[in-house]
Design an enzyme around this catalytic site. Sequence first.
Site, mmCIF file in Angstrom:
data_model
loop_
_atom_site.group_PDB
_atom_site.id
_atom_site.type_symbol
_atom_site.label_atom_id
_atom_site.label_comp_id
_atom_site.label_asym_id
_atom_site.label_seq_id
_atom_site.Cartn_x
_atom_site.Cartn_y
_atom_site.Cartn_z
ATOM 1 N N SER A 1 4.593 -2.459 -18.972
ATOM 2 C CA SER A 1 4.742 -3.906 -19.056
ATOM 3 C C SER A 1 3.467 -4.470 -19.653
ATOM 4 O O SER A 1 2.402 -3.842 -19.578
ATOM 5 C CB SER A 1 4.966 -4.503 -17.659
ATOM 6 O OG SER A 1 4.817 -5.913 -17.669
ATOM 7 N N TYR B 1 3.046 -4.799 -8.560
ATOM 8 C CA TYR B 1 3.776 -4.527 -9.799
ATOM 9 C C TYR B 1 2.827 -4.281 -10.956
ATOM 10 O O TYR B 1 2.937 -3.283 -11.676
ATOM 11 C CB TYR B 1 4.715 -5.685 -10.120
ATOM 12 C CG TYR B 1 5.409 -5.535 -11.463
ATOM 13 C CD1 TYR B 1 6.467 -4.645 -11.617
ATOM 14 C CD2 TYR B 1 4.987 -6.270 -12.570
ATOM 15 C CE1 TYR B 1 7.090 -4.490 -12.842
ATOM 16 C CE2 TYR B 1 5.612 -6.124 -13.800
ATOM 17 C CZ TYR B 1 6.656 -5.232 -13.931
ATOM 18 O OH TYR B 1 7.267 -5.067 -15.151
#
Length: 266
Positions: A144, A157
């Site tokens: 990401s 995350y």
Amino acid sequence: MKPWSYKHGWALVTGASAGIGKEFAEQLAARATRVVLSARRVERLDELASHLSGTYGVETVVIPADLALPGEAERLWADASEGRTIELLVNNAGFGVQGRFDEVDLARHRAIVQVNCTALLELAHLAIRDMRPRRSGGIINVASIAAFQPVPQLASYAASKALVLNLSEALWAENHADGIRILALCPGRTPTEFQEVAGTGTAEGAFGYRTPEQVVNEALEAFEAGKSYVVPGFENLAASWVVRSLPRTTVVRLLKRLVKRAIRAT
């Protein structure tokens, strides 16, 4: 490195029931790649398998797995590779949860690390063990843009995706000369079920917005070129450069303000 051939090889795609994983399965099948589809929701996988085989004439296999459970990655690889040579592993399964670190249930943090880090690492390890003797194959690990800096309110995350990025680049360096491609895919805001699960609001109209189709297109182009990582979208790539050029304390304070503003807007 030899040109990559998609035709008639086998790919294993995790998190294939929706979003970027589903789009990977679609685009790989369109290139005549046979696909092993894995996720938790077997009904969605069966529907996707039927669509891919009917539309593209490729062989498909469905193997449900919950990668939040210890041992599931090894079972999945054993089942997927039984009687098949997996040429491409797409480690796409992953999720996040928005909230202050201490207010998010500890079990959710554990699950994020298990799915995003441990299961991904285990599958990559098993794949490379199979690929190195034949000096061919590839892995696409979905990270990401959050991997490039700490993100308050998405602490676990972002940290998990930093592991994915760093692991992938190290594996690229170890294996590139031996004919094995390793790519870290670092998308920005992309409309998938991630936003609903994480509670981060809609991706529509967000900075660096890209569709799953655009993200996967850029990922496969970078994979074919033998790159170590790719950030789809110039604005996202530029942002990844900027945060690496600034002091980390400055970056994390700025992100704290931006995240708070985004939460108020949802």
